[in-house]
Design a protein around this motif. Structure first.
Motif, PDB file in Angstrom:
ATOM      1  N   SER A   9     -16.433  27.819  37.515  1.00  0.00           N
ATOM      2  CA  SER A   9     -16.179  26.473  38.044  1.00  0.00           C
ATOM      3  C   SER A   9     -16.816  26.312  39.421  1.00  0.00           C
ATOM      4  O   SER A   9     -17.056  27.290  40.139  1.00  0.00           O
ATOM      5  CB  SER A   9     -14.676  26.239  38.138  1.00  0.00           C
ATOM      6  OG  SER A   9     -14.141  26.928  39.263  1.00  0.00           O
ATOM      7  N   SER A  62     -13.698  33.730  36.110  1.00  0.00           N
ATOM      8  CA  SER A  62     -14.856  34.598  35.817  1.00  0.00           C
ATOM      9  C   SER A  62     -15.177  35.518  36.988  1.00  0.00           C
ATOM     10  O   SER A  62     -16.185  36.232  36.957  1.00  0.00           O
ATOM     11  CB  SER A  62     -16.088  33.752  35.479  1.00  0.00           C
ATOM     12  OG  SER A  62     -16.598  33.146  36.654  1.00  0.00           O
ATOM     13  N   SER A  90     -23.254  33.499  35.331  1.00  0.00           N
ATOM     14  CA  SER A  90     -22.084  32.993  34.611  1.00  0.00           C
ATOM     15  C   SER A  90     -22.006  31.472  34.633  1.00  0.00           C
ATOM     16  O   SER A  90     -20.926  30.915  34.441  1.00  0.00           O
ATOM     17  CB  SER A  90     -20.832  33.549  35.298  1.00  0.00           C
ATOM     18  OG  SER A  90     -20.903  33.245  36.698  1.00  0.00           O
ATOM     19  N   PRO A 121      -5.011  30.359  44.092  1.00  0.00           N
ATOM     20  CA  PRO A 121      -5.864  29.325  43.505  1.00  0.00           C
ATOM     21  C   PRO A 121      -6.779  29.964  42.459  1.00  0.00           C
ATOM     22  O   PRO A 121      -7.212  31.109  42.620  1.00  0.00           O
ATOM     23  CB  PRO A 121      -6.694  28.817  44.690  1.00  0.00           C
ATOM     24  CG  PRO A 121      -5.993  29.313  45.918  1.00  0.00           C
ATOM     25  CD  PRO A 121      -5.321  30.583  45.511  1.00  0.00           C
TER      26      PRO A 121
HETATM   27  C1  FAD Z   1     -21.139  37.521  33.092  1.00  0.00           C
HETATM   28  C2  FAD Z   1     -20.932  37.172  34.547  1.00  0.00           C
HETATM   29  C3  FAD Z   1     -22.026  36.983  35.375  1.00  0.00           C
HETATM   30  C4  FAD Z   1     -21.843  36.635  36.725  1.00  0.00           C
HETATM   31  N1  FAD Z   1     -22.946  36.418  37.516  1.00  0.00           N
HETATM   32  C5  FAD Z   1     -22.781  36.007  38.794  1.00  0.00           C
HETATM   33  C6  FAD Z   1     -23.909  35.713  39.621  1.00  0.00           C
HETATM   34  O1  FAD Z   1     -25.071  35.800  39.202  1.00  0.00           O
HETATM   35  N2  FAD Z   1     -23.684  35.309  40.892  1.00  0.00           N
HETATM   36  C7  FAD Z   1     -22.406  35.174  41.390  1.00  0.00           C
HETATM   37  O2  FAD Z   1     -22.264  34.781  42.555  1.00  0.00           O
HETATM   38  N3  FAD Z   1     -21.332  35.453  40.636  1.00  0.00           N
HETATM   39  C8  FAD Z   1     -21.478  35.851  39.356  1.00  0.00           C
HETATM   40  N4  FAD Z   1     -20.376  36.126  38.583  1.00  0.00           N
HETATM   41  C9  FAD Z   1     -19.030  36.061  39.183  1.00  0.00           C
HETATM   42  C10 FAD Z   1     -18.267  34.735  39.040  1.00  0.00           C
HETATM   43  O3  FAD Z   1     -18.729  33.969  37.939  1.00  0.00           O
HETATM   44  C11 FAD Z   1     -18.369  33.942  40.339  1.00  0.00           C
HETATM   45  O4  FAD Z   1     -17.721  34.655  41.385  1.00  0.00           O
HETATM   46  C12 FAD Z   1     -17.779  32.533  40.273  1.00  0.00           C
HETATM   47  O5  FAD Z   1     -18.101  31.853  41.463  1.00  0.00           O
HETATM   48  C13 FAD Z   1     -16.273  32.509  40.065  1.00  0.00           C
HETATM   49  O6  FAD Z   1     -15.904  31.190  39.676  1.00  0.00           O
HETATM   50  P1  FAD Z   1     -14.556  30.935  38.858  1.00  0.00           P
HETATM   51  O7  FAD Z   1     -14.415  29.476  38.677  1.00  0.00           O
HETATM   52  O8  FAD Z   1     -14.532  31.728  37.616  1.00  0.00           O
HETATM   53  O9  FAD Z   1     -13.485  31.447  39.921  1.00  0.00           O
HETATM   54  P2  FAD Z   1     -12.220  32.416  39.774  1.00  0.00           P
HETATM   55  O10 FAD Z   1     -12.623  33.724  39.217  1.00  0.00           O
HETATM   56  O11 FAD Z   1     -11.132  31.688  39.108  1.00  0.00           O
HETATM   57  O12 FAD Z   1     -11.840  32.585  41.321  1.00  0.00           O
HETATM   58  C14 FAD Z   1     -12.714  33.231  42.218  1.00  0.00           C
HETATM   59  C15 FAD Z   1     -12.150  33.106  43.633  1.00  0.00           C
HETATM   60  O13 FAD Z   1     -12.183  31.746  44.032  1.00  0.00           O
HETATM   61  C16 FAD Z   1     -10.883  31.265  44.396  1.00  0.00           C
HETATM   62  N5  FAD Z   1     -10.829  29.873  43.935  1.00  0.00           N
HETATM   63  C17 FAD Z   1     -11.153  29.398  42.709  1.00  0.00           C
HETATM   64  N6  FAD Z   1     -11.041  28.055  42.682  1.00  0.00           N
HETATM   65  C18 FAD Z   1     -10.632  27.677  43.921  1.00  0.00           C
HETATM   66  C19 FAD Z   1     -10.340  26.408  44.528  1.00  0.00           C
HETATM   67  N7  FAD Z   1     -10.454  25.262  43.860  1.00  0.00           N
HETATM   68  N8  FAD Z   1      -9.932  26.403  45.821  1.00  0.00           N
HETATM   69  C20 FAD Z   1      -9.818  27.551  46.534  1.00  0.00           C
HETATM   70  N9  FAD Z   1     -10.089  28.770  46.009  1.00  0.00           N
HETATM   71  C21 FAD Z   1     -10.496  28.821  44.722  1.00  0.00           C
HETATM   72  C22 FAD Z   1      -9.923  32.224  43.717  1.00  0.00           C
HETATM   73  O14 FAD Z   1      -8.690  32.316  44.418  1.00  0.00           O
HETATM   74  C23 FAD Z   1     -10.706  33.531  43.776  1.00  0.00           C
HETATM   75  O15 FAD Z   1     -10.529  34.120  45.042  1.00  0.00           O
HETATM   76  C24 FAD Z   1     -20.531  36.497  37.244  1.00  0.00           C
HETATM   77  C25 FAD Z   1     -19.432  36.686  36.398  1.00  0.00           C
HETATM   78  C26 FAD Z   1     -19.625  37.022  35.073  1.00  0.00           C
HETATM   79  C27 FAD Z   1     -18.405  37.196  34.203  1.00  0.00           C
END
Ligand code: FAD
Length: 453
Positions: free
Chosen positions: A138, A73, A133, A68
């Motif tokens: 998402s 990010s 982020s 998934p």
């Molecule tokens: C510049 C930067 C700053 C950041 N700062 C923070 C911060 O302050 N705090 C923090 O917690 N994180 C931070 N992050 C990390 C990141 O943004 C988080 O972990 C965020 O929650 C990931 O969301 P995503 O939609 O990009 O998920 P993805 O990277 O696409 O996936 C993350 C995980 O979630 C799972 N997943 C995604 N969608 C679903 C779904 N619908 N159902 C089941 N599983 C799913 C994926 O399999 C994966 O294991 C940062 C990242 C960056 C690049």
């Protein structure tokens, strides 16, 4: 004979299955650029829960791995693609509905965190969890990682705002847990099991998120310290005295990386900066003044204070710029170890010692008020010796956190990059229990194989 992808293509709308290698490449990695990421058969981009069910039934029938994916990010390789699997991208499911009477947002998983905040704002409401982020990530990813952020020191993390979830299980069964109810103790607390499960137990297809009244304007202070240890001591005394709305730390290397990246007026000579905020209405200015006193008592030199929210936000922007700024200095291994607050000085000085011992640079930014730090190991990917030393430092930082009673991950998740250290933190009995839960929900092991366990 390969798996019958045609069967899946035939069961979904024409544009839902992407196999063009150029397009597929965009879905192979998350922000951590895990070198172990595989090459998937296809990317599936459903528009609703029914289409997610079709994909999961097909994957179950043919034992195809499913990763998934939200916005990619993530910082732990959690959504790295798997060879021969599918990437199930929720990026087209973005609807947001605000119910101001129940004070909830009903959100599809692909909606960005920033979009949920903006939709809530139109009703004078607020969705607090604010990963740095927030404009990139998402809600589905936030739920799957139980994301934290800057205001979580006062307002809590993602799980504190998840009232309900619609989920599709590995075999395609759709279930609903919880709902727009503030209190509900019927049955086992299954809802919370899925928050932070990193795509290994089910796919999130809809969430009911708690909203709160809009945040009051914040007062801000920025204190410069001669050393990281002094700043960490100030964190201990501030969190003993109050609940700030933000308490972030930047060490000297991260301050200078941000200033090199985009000049933002931070004090380059400081050993560390603490950025503190209060949103306590009429009491905010006084609370920030008290924070400043506690910083001075811990050895701060300059302390700047402002009641202008825009000026305060400029400092928060500088703090959020730290990751992209440090990425400019080389390849990075990013950690998010956490410890009980009184152990923060020992963690930060221990990280300095690891950097000196291994000869790599480890700038640190931290959600300090939560005891959650981001040591960022910087190395030269073209130099095998530098890469090996970086890997040693990365592992030593996690061991140090565990030895201080802390955690290998406070908010980014275990993913693939930290899973070797999970047994050291949890121990064999908890690992075995975790595996039994995984086997019960995903007996074929098709959901995000290789992540976490
Ligand atoms: C510049 C930067 C700053 C950041 N700062 C923070 C911060 O302050 N705090 C923090 O917690 N994180 C931070 N992050 C990390 C990141 O943004 C988080 O972990 C965020 O929650 C990931 O969301 P995503 O939609 O990009 O998920 P993805 O990277 O696409 O996936 C993350 C995980 O979630 C799972 N997943 C995604 N969608 C679903 C779904 N619908 N159902 C089941 N599983 C799913 C994926 O399999 C994966 O294991 C940062 C990242 C960056 C690049």
């Amino acid at each position: 004979m390969g798996p019958p992808l045609d069967e899946l293509v035939g069961a979904l709308p024409a544009d839902a299955v992407v196999t063009d290698p150029v397009l597929v490449e965009n879905y192979r990695y998350d922000w951590a650029r895990d070198p172990g990421a595989g090459v998937p058969l296809a990317v599936v981009r459903p528009r609703n829960t029914g289409e997610v069910q079709v994909a999961m039934r097909w994957a179950s029938a043919h034992r195809i791995p499913v990763v998934p994916r939200g916005a990619g990010s993530g910082l732990s390789g959690g959504s790295s693609a798997v060879d021969g699997g599918i990437v199930l991208s929720l990026d087209r499911m973005r609807d947001i509905l605000i119910d101001p009477d129940c004070r909830v947002a009903i959100v599809e998983p692909g909606a960005l965190n920033a979009a949920v905040k903006a939709a809530a704002r139109e009703y004078g409401l607020w969705y607090p969890p604010d990963p740095s982020s927030f404009e990139l990530c998402s809600i589905g990813g936030n739920i799957a990682t139980n994301a934290g952020g800057l205001c979580c020191v006062k307002y809590g993390v993602t799980t504190d705002y998840v009232l309900g979830l619609d989920l599709v299980l590995a075999d395609g069964t759709a279930i609903s847990l919880g709902g727009p109810r503030l209190k509900d103790v019927a049955g086992l607390s299954l809802l919370k099991l899925f928050v932070g499960s990193e795509g290994t137990l089910a796919v999130v297809t809809r969430a009911v998120l708690r909203l709160v009244p809009a945040q009051l304007p914040a007062s801000t202070m920025v204190a410069s310290f001669p050393t990281v240890a002094a700043a960490a001591e100030a964190v201990v005394s501030i969190t003993r005295a109050m609940r700030p709305a933000m308490l972030e730390l930047m060490d000297s290397a991260s301050i200078n990386a941000v200033e090199d990246y985009a000049s933002m007026g931070l004090d380059r000579r400081a050993g560390a900066l603490l950025l503190g905020q209060s949103d306590a209405g009429g009491g905010a200015s006084a609370e920030v003044a008290r924070m400043a006193e506690l910083c001075e008592a811990a050895g701060a030199g300059d302390v700047f204070r402002t009641d202008d929210p825009a000026e305060g936000e400029a400092f928060a922007v500088a703090r959020r710029a730290a990751f992209p700024a440090i990425e400019k200095r080389g390849s990075i291994l990013l950690e998010d170890v956490g410890v009980p607050i009184p152990k923060l000085p020992a963690l930060l000085t221990g990280i300095e010692a690891i950097a000196a011992r291994t000869g790599v640079e480890i700038p640190v930014v931290a959600h300090a008020g939560d005891g959650n730090t981001h040591p960022i190991v910087v190395y030269d990917i073209t130099d095998p010796d530098s890469a090996a030393r970086a890997r040693t430092a990365f592992d030593e930082v996690m061991r140090l956190a565990i030895s201080l009673g802390g955690t290998i991950t406070g908010e980014h998740g275990v993913g693939r990059l930290k899973k070797a250290h999970l047994p050291d933190q949890l121990g064999p009995d908890v690992m075995a229990l975790t595996r039994r839960i995984k086997d019960a929900l995903d007996p074929l092991g098709i959901l995000n194989p290789g992540a976490v366990l």
